[in-house]
Scaffold this motif. Structure first.
Motif, PDB file in Angstrom:
ATOM      1  N   VAL A   1       0.862  -1.177   0.000  1.00 40.61           N
ATOM      2  CA  VAL A   1       0.000   0.000   0.000  1.00 40.61           C
ATOM      3  C   VAL A   1       0.900   1.229   0.000  1.00 40.61           C
ATOM      4  O   VAL A   1       2.104   1.131   0.240  1.00 40.61           O
ATOM      5  CB  VAL A   1      -0.973   0.032   1.208  1.00 40.61           C
ATOM      6  N   LYS A   2       0.305   2.354  -0.268  1.00 39.04           N
ATOM      7  CA  LYS A   2       1.056   3.598  -0.389  1.00 39.04           C
ATOM      8  C   LYS A   2       1.806   3.928   0.904  1.00 39.04           C
ATOM      9  O   LYS A   2       1.314   3.693   2.000  1.00 39.04           O
ATOM     10  CB  LYS A   2       0.089   4.741  -0.724  1.00 39.04           C
ATOM     11  N   ASP A   3       3.023   4.464   0.755  1.00 38.01           N
ATOM     12  CA  ASP A   3       3.805   4.879   1.914  1.00 38.01           C
ATOM     13  C   ASP A   3       3.069   5.981   2.681  1.00 38.01           C
ATOM     14  O   ASP A   3       2.291   6.741   2.096  1.00 38.01           O
ATOM     15  CB  ASP A   3       5.170   5.427   1.482  1.00 38.01           C
ATOM     16  N   GLY A   4       3.349   6.064   3.983  1.00 39.18           N
ATOM     17  CA  GLY A   4       2.719   7.099   4.791  1.00 39.18           C
ATOM     18  C   GLY A   4       3.503   7.353   6.071  1.00 39.18           C
ATOM     19  O   GLY A   4       4.324   6.543   6.490  1.00 39.18           O
ATOM     20  N   PRO A   5       3.253   8.502   6.738  1.00 42.53           N
ATOM     21  CA  PRO A   5       4.022   8.874   7.927  1.00 42.53           C
ATOM     22  C   PRO A   5       3.578   8.169   9.201  1.00 42.53           C
ATOM     23  O   PRO A   5       4.335   8.109  10.171  1.00 42.53           O
ATOM     24  CB  PRO A   5       3.769  10.382   8.039  1.00 42.53           C
ATOM     25  N   ASP A   6       2.362   7.630   9.225  1.00 42.85           N
ATOM     26  CA  ASP A   6       1.781   7.050  10.441  1.00 42.85           C
ATOM     27  C   ASP A   6       1.822   5.522  10.335  1.00 42.85           C
ATOM     28  O   ASP A   6       1.033   4.924   9.600  1.00 42.85           O
ATOM     29  CB  ASP A   6       0.349   7.548  10.605  1.00 42.85           C
ATOM     30  N   LEU A   7       2.710   4.888  11.080  1.00 45.14           N
ATOM     31  CA  LEU A   7       2.876   3.435  10.998  1.00 45.14           C
ATOM     32  C   LEU A   7       1.616   2.697  11.433  1.00 45.14           C
ATOM     33  O   LEU A   7       1.206   1.727  10.781  1.00 45.14           O
ATOM     34  CB  LEU A   7       4.062   2.998  11.866  1.00 45.14           C
ATOM     35  N   ALA A   8       0.995   3.143  12.512  1.00 41.51           N
ATOM     36  CA  ALA A   8      -0.212   2.468  13.007  1.00 41.51           C
ATOM     37  C   ALA A   8      -1.326   2.513  11.960  1.00 41.51           C
ATOM     38  O   ALA A   8      -2.001   1.507  11.702  1.00 41.51           O
ATOM     39  CB  ALA A   8      -0.678   3.114  14.310  1.00 41.51           C
ATOM     40  N   GLU A   9      -1.510   3.674  11.337  1.00 46.88           N
ATOM     41  CA  GLU A   9      -2.563   3.820  10.328  1.00 46.88           C
ATOM     42  C   GLU A   9      -2.259   2.962   9.108  1.00 46.88           C
ATOM     43  O   GLU A   9      -3.148   2.320   8.536  1.00 46.88           O
ATOM     44  CB  GLU A   9      -2.684   5.291   9.931  1.00 46.88           C
ATOM     45  N   ARG A  10      -0.990   2.909   8.693  1.00 45.46           N
ATOM     46  CA  ARG A  10      -0.616   2.111   7.526  1.00 45.46           C
ATOM     47  C   ARG A  10      -0.788   0.612   7.802  1.00 45.46           C
ATOM     48  O   ARG A  10      -1.191  -0.149   6.922  1.00 45.46           O
ATOM     49  CB  ARG A  10       0.822   2.397   7.100  1.00 45.46           C
ATOM     50  N   PHE A  11      -0.483   0.189   9.032  1.00 42.63           N
ATOM     51  CA  PHE A  11      -0.693  -1.221   9.370  1.00 42.63           C
ATOM     52  C   PHE A  11      -2.176  -1.576   9.306  1.00 42.63           C
ATOM     53  O   PHE A  11      -2.550  -2.600   8.744  1.00 42.63           O
ATOM     54  CB  PHE A  11      -0.142  -1.533  10.763  1.00 42.63           C
ATOM     55  N   ARG A  12      -3.004  -0.724   9.883  1.00 46.25           N
ATOM     56  CA  ARG A  12      -4.458  -0.988   9.853  1.00 46.25           C
ATOM     57  C   ARG A  12      -4.960  -1.057   8.417  1.00 46.25           C
ATOM     58  O   ARG A  12      -5.776  -1.916   8.066  1.00 46.25           O
ATOM     59  CB  ARG A  12      -5.208   0.097  10.622  1.00 46.25           C
ATOM     60  N   HIS A  13      -4.470  -0.172   7.584  1.00 51.51           N
ATOM     61  CA  HIS A  13      -4.903  -0.126   6.188  1.00 51.51           C
ATOM     62  C   HIS A  13      -4.507  -1.410   5.446  1.00 51.51           C
ATOM     63  O   HIS A  13      -5.324  -2.023   4.749  1.00 51.51           O
ATOM     64  CB  HIS A  13      -4.282   1.099   5.510  1.00 51.51           C
ATOM     65  N   LEU A  14      -3.253  -1.823   5.599  1.00 49.54           N
ATOM     66  CA  LEU A  14      -2.776  -3.035   4.923  1.00 49.54           C
ATOM     67  C   LEU A  14      -3.485  -4.271   5.459  1.00 49.54           C
ATOM     68  O   LEU A  14      -3.916  -5.146   4.694  1.00 49.54           O
ATOM     69  CB  LEU A  14      -1.262  -3.162   5.108  1.00 49.54           C
ATOM     70  N   HIS A  15      -3.630  -4.353   6.769  1.00 55.39           N
ATOM     71  CA  HIS A  15      -4.286  -5.506   7.393  1.00 55.39           C
ATOM     72  C   HIS A  15      -5.743  -5.601   6.936  1.00 55.39           C
ATOM     73  O   HIS A  15      -6.236  -6.691   6.592  1.00 55.39           O
ATOM     74  CB  HIS A  15      -4.208  -5.385   8.911  1.00 55.39           C
ATOM     75  N   LYS A  16      -6.443  -4.481   6.916  1.00 59.06           N
ATOM     76  CA  LYS A  16      -7.846  -4.466   6.500  1.00 59.06           C
ATOM     77  C   LYS A  16      -7.990  -4.877   5.036  1.00 59.06           C
ATOM     78  O   LYS A  16      -8.899  -5.634   4.662  1.00 59.06           O
ATOM     79  CB  LYS A  16      -8.434  -3.071   6.718  1.00 59.06           C
ATOM     80  N   ALA A  17      -7.069  -4.403   4.196  1.00 61.08           N
ATOM     81  CA  ALA A  17      -7.122  -4.732   2.774  1.00 61.08           C
ATOM     82  C   ALA A  17      -6.872  -6.217   2.545  1.00 61.08           C
ATOM     83  O   ALA A  17      -7.562  -6.860   1.745  1.00 61.08           O
ATOM     84  CB  ALA A  17      -6.100  -3.889   2.012  1.00 61.08           C
ATOM     85  N   GLN A  18      -5.892  -6.764   3.240  1.00 64.92           N
ATOM     86  CA  GLN A  18      -5.608  -8.191   3.101  1.00 64.92           C
ATOM     87  C   GLN A  18      -6.791  -9.031   3.580  1.00 64.92           C
ATOM     88  O   GLN A  18      -7.160 -10.031   2.960  1.00 64.92           O
ATOM     89  CB  GLN A  18      -4.341  -8.556   3.882  1.00 64.92           C
ATOM     90  N   HIS A  19      -7.407  -8.612   4.667  1.00 63.75           N
ATOM     91  CA  HIS A  19      -8.563  -9.321   5.215  1.00 63.75           C
ATOM     92  C   HIS A  19      -9.725  -9.305   4.212  1.00 63.75           C
ATOM     93  O   HIS A  19     -10.390 -10.325   4.001  1.00 63.75           O
ATOM     94  CB  HIS A  19      -8.989  -8.671   6.532  1.00 63.75           C
ATOM     95  N   GLU A  20      -9.939  -8.170   3.574  1.00 67.77           N
ATOM     96  CA  GLU A  20     -11.005  -8.053   2.588  1.00 67.77           C
ATOM     97  C   GLU A  20     -10.724  -8.935   1.367  1.00 67.77           C
ATOM     98  O   GLU A  20     -11.635  -9.565   0.814  1.00 67.77           O
ATOM     99  CB  GLU A  20     -11.163  -6.596   2.149  1.00 67.77           C
TER     100      GLU A  20
END
Length: 308
Positions: free
Chosen positions: A133-152
């Motif tokens: 997923v796209k790079d970003g400054p917030d590690l927690a937010e990026r983890f949630r985004h990647l995890h949610k996408a993989q789950h979907e």
């Protein structure tokens, strides 16, 4: 046609994971001890950094005391060396030594499982799949985004309404995060071993992944050499080493954000693989014990040798 993820070379294989920490010959031991010494020094740097803050001082002591001694058993009749005793902190996101141990054990566990699977289902082949997923400054937010996408993505597969991973019968994957070389922001990605009779369609996967994430179409699908599966499998199990091998401040921040998170998971016919944390069981063979102690500024030195 696959699309290679930016800032991430799928061929980059940390050599210390190549079954290191499981067993080896006596000739390999000096090199192995040297690697452990380098990992111990990195852990001490992390501990020193953490000790500056009162809230982290207990953890700093735990990491600092990790690996003060290592006791190897050399089963000389079969020339096999195993780590039999050590005081390990098991904080693999902070400690490079524990990361090597954990990664090597996980690698061996899943390689063993793969041997069983392919004996039962000869048509299945392993493929290395990378999702970003796209790079970003917030590690927690990026983890949630990647995890949610993989789950979907896997929910779509299980709904059986048409998914780019429909042919995948088993998978094991890990989440990895590091700083992007160009963006300098957190670069989240997921490495997966997917077992299928034919390779997942990279173009279809890219389109579906973009539909899910809204910000990324970068995926990569490539076959794994069945005669040398270690080179492909190691990409999934290097995650712990990579976390503990970054800039010290990033390592500690990563631990703060991701501790307690499930960073390694499996599905389908890979389910049920246990990743052991304990040291290897002893062989019923004669052996010599080699006792190493860590000397600050010098590394590990052989202190005693006991024969049984």
């Amino acid at each position: 046609m696959s699309r290679s993820p930016p800032d991430d070379d799928p061929k980059e294989n940390p050599e210390e994971l190549a079954l290191d920490g499981v067993s080896g010959s006596i000739e390999e031991l000096p090199r192995r001890v040297t690697r452990y010494g380098s990992a111990k020094r990195k852990a001490l740097d992390v501990a020193e950094y953490m000790a500056r803050e009162t809230r982290h001082q207990d953890m700093a002591r735990t990491v600092s005391n990790c690996g003060e001694y290592l006791a190897f058993r050399h089963y000389f009749t079969v020339d096999e060396v195993r780590l039999h005793g050590a005081r390990l902190c098991r904080k693999h996101l902070l400690c490079s030594l524990c990361a090597i141990r954990r990664g090597a054990k996980a690698l061996k566990a899943y390689l063993d499982r793969w041997e069983v699977i392919r004996a039962e289902k000869a048509a299945l082949k392993p493929f290395l799949v990378t999702l970003t997923v796209k790079d970003g400054p917030d590690l927690a937010e990026r983890f949630r985004h990647l995890h949610k996408a993989q789950h979907e993505l896997f929910k779509r597969k299980h709904r059986e309404r048409g998914c780019s991973l429909d042919g995948v019968q088993g998978a094991v994957w890990s989440y990895e995060f590091k700083r992007g070389q160009q963006s300098k922001e957190w670069h989240p990605h997921l490495h997966m071993i997917a077992l299928a009779e034919t390779a997942p369609d990279a173009r279809a996967l890219s389109k579906e992944w973009h539909n899910i994430t809204g910000d990324s179409f970068i995926v990569d699908v490539r076959p794994i050499d069945e005669n040398d599966p270690v080179s492909g499998f190691i990409e999934v199990f290097k995650y712990a080493v990579k976390f503990s091998d970054q800039d010290v401040a990033d390592t500690v921040h990563g631990w703060q954000v991701l501790r307690g998170k499930r960073l390694l998971a499996s599905a389908g016919c890979f389910r049920g693989v246990r990743v052991p944390d304990e040291l290897d069981e002893a062989l019923e063979l004669p052996y010599v014990t080699l006792f190493y102690r860590y000397l600050h500024g010098r590394g590990y030195g052989l202190e005693n040798r006991y024969e049984k």
